[in-house]
Write a protein that holds these residues in place. Structure first.
Motif, mmCIF file in Angstrom:
data_model
loop_
_atom_site.group_PDB
_atom_site.id
_atom_site.type_symbol
_atom_site.label_atom_id
_atom_site.label_comp_id
_atom_site.label_asym_id
_atom_site.label_seq_id
_atom_site.Cartn_x
_atom_site.Cartn_y
_atom_site.Cartn_z
ATOM 1 N N SER A 105 0.832 -1.205 0.000
ATOM 2 C CA SER A 105 0.000 0.000 0.000
ATOM 3 C C SER A 105 0.867 1.255 0.000
ATOM 4 N N VAL A 106 0.251 2.357 -0.377
ATOM 5 C CA VAL A 106 0.925 3.658 -0.366
ATOM 6 C C VAL A 106 1.415 3.983 1.045
ATOM 7 N N GLU A 107 0.597 3.714 2.043
ATOM 8 C CA GLU A 107 0.956 4.004 3.430
ATOM 9 C C GLU A 107 2.176 3.196 3.871
ATOM 10 N N THR A 110 5.244 4.570 2.019
ATOM 11 C CA THR A 110 5.619 5.892 2.534
ATOM 12 C C THR A 110 6.388 5.751 3.840
ATOM 13 N N GLU A 111 5.889 4.905 4.719
ATOM 14 C CA GLU A 111 6.552 4.702 6.008
ATOM 15 C C GLU A 111 7.953 4.146 5.813
ATOM 16 N N SER A 114 10.323 6.757 4.005
ATOM 17 C CA SER A 114 10.661 7.945 4.795
ATOM 18 C C SER A 114 11.958 7.743 5.579
ATOM 19 N N LYS A 129 6.792 14.179 5.025
ATOM 20 C CA LYS A 129 6.130 12.888 4.818
ATOM 21 C C LYS A 129 4.872 13.016 3.955
ATOM 22 N N ALA A 130 4.148 14.120 4.099
ATOM 23 C CA ALA A 130 2.943 14.330 3.288
ATOM 24 C C ALA A 130 3.303 14.436 1.807
ATOM 25 N N GLU A 133 4.192 10.956 0.613
ATOM 26 C CA GLU A 133 2.990 10.132 0.393
ATOM 27 C C GLU A 133 2.291 10.518 -0.906
ATOM 28 N N ASN A 134 2.170 11.800 -1.177
ATOM 29 C CA ASN A 134 1.540 12.253 -2.428
ATOM 30 C C ASN A 134 2.332 11.793 -3.639
ATOM 31 N N VAL A 136 4.358 9.126 -3.812
ATOM 32 C CA VAL A 136 4.189 7.673 -3.942
ATOM 33 C C VAL A 136 2.796 7.357 -4.511
ATOM 34 N N ARG A 137 1.778 8.009 -4.007
ATOM 35 C CA ARG A 137 0.401 7.771 -4.468
ATOM 36 C C ARG A 137 0.285 8.054 -5.975
#
Length: 172
Positions: A105-107, A110-111, A114, A129-130, A133-134, A136-137
């Protein structure tokens, strides 16, 4: 047989490919490592000095050489390899190739990313991090079409590399 591991950066292609190669007793080629060896520079240096387009063209040439080699092998692709030029078609049209998509998943990505952002040229410029996430999404959305062309899909979340290897073996 050539087994190609694909998936987004940070999904675990390098770790899983090493364990899979050891388990099957196949030689391993990590495409990024191979490119670094040829250029005698890190991927970050290649991106910085020569740009992404140069890197992608070189990546396609190295992939073509791998596909022409008659040997069995495990190949860890770069995260963007299947999405550029005719790379995925080259792999899929090779009768001795099997593609595995390591999915997360994106989450999750991202984790994981990071923690290693500075060493990854595609994301080292992102400030928080925001933004990561954007990024990666957006990439996952753009790349999903290519990743989902794989012969086998393996969800990696909550699994050890060894569990992933066992699952890949069962699906080959």
């Amino acid at each position: 047989m050539k087994i190609f591991l694909s998936g987004y950066m940070g999904v675990g292609k390098s770790v899983v490919s090493r364990q899979l190669a050891a388990k099957l007793d196949y030689p391993l080629i990590d495409l990024d490592d191979q490119i670094s060896l040829i250029e005698q520079k890190s991927i970050s240096q290649i991106f910085k000095e020569k740009g992404e387009l140069y890197f992608r063209k070189l990546e396609s040439r190295v992939l073509t050489d791998i596909l022409e080699d008659p040997s069995n092998m495990i190949v860890a692709l770069g995260g963007g390899t299947p999405c550029y030029g005719m790379n995925m078609d080259l792999i899929k049209n090779n009768t001795s190739s099997k593609t595995i998509y390591l999915k997360a998943s994106v989450e999750f990505l991202t984790e994981r990313l990071s923690k290693e952002q500075d060493s990854r040229p595609m994301i080292s410029h992102l400030v928080n991090k925001a933004d990561l996430e954007n990024f990666v999404r957006k990439h996952m959305f753009e790349r999903a079409f290519y990743y989902h062309q794989a012969d086998v899909l393996i969800d990696v979340e909550g699994k050890t590399p060894q569990e992933i290897v066992t699952e890949i073996e069962a699906k080959l």
